[in-house]
Design an enzyme around this catalytic site. Structure first.
Site, PDB file in Angstrom:
ATOM      1  N   HIS A 149      31.635  37.720  42.894  1.00 36.78           N
ATOM      2  CA  HIS A 149      32.598  36.659  43.146  1.00 36.78           C
ATOM      3  C   HIS A 149      33.658  36.567  42.050  1.00 36.78           C
ATOM      4  O   HIS A 149      34.494  35.650  42.055  1.00 36.78           O
ATOM      5  CB  HIS A 149      31.825  35.332  43.258  1.00 36.78           C
ATOM      6  N   ASP A 164      46.154  46.771  29.845  1.00 33.65           N
ATOM      7  CA  ASP A 164      46.372  47.455  28.561  1.00 33.65           C
ATOM      8  C   ASP A 164      45.554  46.862  27.410  1.00 33.65           C
ATOM      9  O   ASP A 164      45.843  47.145  26.240  1.00 33.65           O
ATOM     10  CB  ASP A 164      47.858  47.424  28.172  1.00 33.65           C
ATOM     11  N   HIS A 191      40.265  24.396  45.708  1.00 38.73           N
ATOM     12  CA  HIS A 191      39.396  25.553  45.460  1.00 38.73           C
ATOM     13  C   HIS A 191      39.134  25.742  43.971  1.00 38.73           C
ATOM     14  O   HIS A 191      38.501  26.703  43.559  1.00 38.73           O
ATOM     15  CB  HIS A 191      40.063  26.803  46.053  1.00 38.73           C
TER      16      HIS A 191
END
Length: 416
Positions: free
Chosen positions: A152, A159, A334
């Site tokens: 999940h 870099d 969310h």
């Protein structure tokens, strides 16, 4: 996940942090939480770092795309969902272009999370020179054992100079809300500083677990870390904590429980789903009964009807202990964020539910900074202005059908 020998190699490449936390101006609660993570996973504490927080997908992905375009050596990218919609196509085009320029691009996507993405899309990425692999591919006859263990995590390392981590996947709905919501409210962070090495270590472990070669050559200290964004908070202490079904301990659940039990002022939580373990439920109730300000923010309507009812089944008993609930009405909430007192913040991929604590491979960063904590408090309080508070009298009057659905789904909450 990987052999002890390879783990030692990666730890050596990551290089130990020489920060002595006793020399920093940290609270006793922070020191204990840092030591807990060290004991469970040998997670290193890094200081100083710069952190920029994003609460909407448009700004986050716009900055990520710019950072991907500037990659010179490697890109490590890992998402639970990598869609082939407008956003996914745009990110894929950048990755293809960078691969053709000689940048080493490695992509991990979750096989179940990305079920909706065509195989043709990932074949196209591989044809462009991108090493793209599904995590724990579900096959027969291993279907029953593999489908429940999902990766999940949502992170990027570029870099070794900067990293991203949080709750946003590569999908257009994180920008425009999709078909079901006006907006998708989430939290993601852009990181610069030595904590980037810890995020890279997490990716390297997952990569080796899938059978890929050890990528211990990607830990060289950069000449300089990427420039922090204009709104970044500097001088932040940070510690990455990962958890999953292969962990000896329930790393993130234990850390949440410890942080909640140590709270002296407040515990503010944002989560799309609220299905706490018995221990975490008791910790929250105990804090509230001790007159700690415990607030939990959930979406008024989530992307899962079943989980909405299952989450609601816990609200009545929490209200009785003094926990305050807020239902976010502006779209799909969310965000996976916890704010403790004036110094501690956790942001990552972990939902406050059984699945995240026991079955998913998750990653959260614990931040230790009064300035960053104040920033997240400001965001939380702004979000409250877009919420309806749940009042006990009104909650008792909800429809009987809702109560029945909640009771049934409560029984299934450990497997939801």
């Amino acid at each position: 996940m990987i052999s002890r020998r390879n783990r030692r190699k990666l730890r050596k490449a990551e290089k130990r942090s020489n920060i002595e936390i006793s020399n920093l101006d940290l609270s006793l609660q922070s020191v204990q939480l840092i030591n807990l993570a060290r004991s469970m996973t040998r997670a290193q504490f890094y200081y100083p770092n710069s952190v920029e927080v994003y609460t909407d997908g448009a700004n986050k992905f716009s900055q990520l795309e710019r950072d991907l375009e500037n990659a010179q050596n490697f890109i490590h990218i890992q998402y639970y969902i990598f869609s082939d919609d407008d956003l996914g196509q745009r990110v894929a085009s950048i990755l293809e272009r960078k691969a053709k320029q000689g940048v080493r691009v490695k992509l991990i996507y979750d096989h179940v999370g990305s079920f909706g993405t065509s195989n043709k899309f990932f074949k196209r990425l591989r044809a462009a020179g991108i090493e793209a692999h599904p995590f724990f591919k579900v096959t027969f006859p291993q279907l029953g054992t593999r489908i429940n263990w999902r990766n999940h995590r949502k992170l990027v390392v570029i870099d070794g100079r900067l990293a991203y981590l949080g709750g946003m996947n590569v999908a257009q709905r994180y920008i425009d809300g999709g078909k079901s919501f006006n907006k998708w409210r989430d939290t993601h962070v852009r990181l610069t500083g030595a904590i980037v090495k810890a995020v890279n270590y997490s990716f390297a472990v997952d990569w080796n677990f899938m059978g890929g070669p050890l990528i211990d050559d990607a830990f060289a200290e950069p000449d300089n870390y990427a420039t922090p964004g204009a709104n970044a908070i500097s001088n932040v202490g940070a510690q990455l904590l990962v958890s999953g079904p292969t962990s000896q301990w329930s790393n993130i659940a234990f850390s949440f429980q410890k942080a909640i039990s140590m709270a002296r002022k407040r515990v503010f939580i944002q989560t799309p789903y609220f299905l706490p373990t018995e221990a975490l439920l008791k910790a929250l109730q105990t804090a509230a009964l001790a007159h700690i300000d415990v607030r939990i923010m959930l979406p008024a309507k989530s992307d899962s009807t079943m989980l909405t009812y299952a989450s609601a089944s816990y609200i009545a008993e929490c209200l009785r202990s003094g926990i305050k609930f807020y239902l976010y009405r502006e779209g799909m909430l969310h965000s996976k964020t916890i704010i403790i007192d004036d110094e501690i913040v956790s942001i990552g991929s972990t939902n406050f539910d059984f699945r995240s604590f026991d079955y998913n491979f998750e990653s959260n960063i614990f931040f230790y900074s009064r300035d960053f904590n104040a920033k997240m408090l400001e965001i939380f309080r702004h979000d409250i202005s877009n919420c309806n508070r749940v009042l006990a009298d009104n909650w008792r009057k909800r429809p009987l059908g809702n109560k029945i659905a909640e009771s049934i789904l409560r029984l299934l909450s450990p497997v939801l």
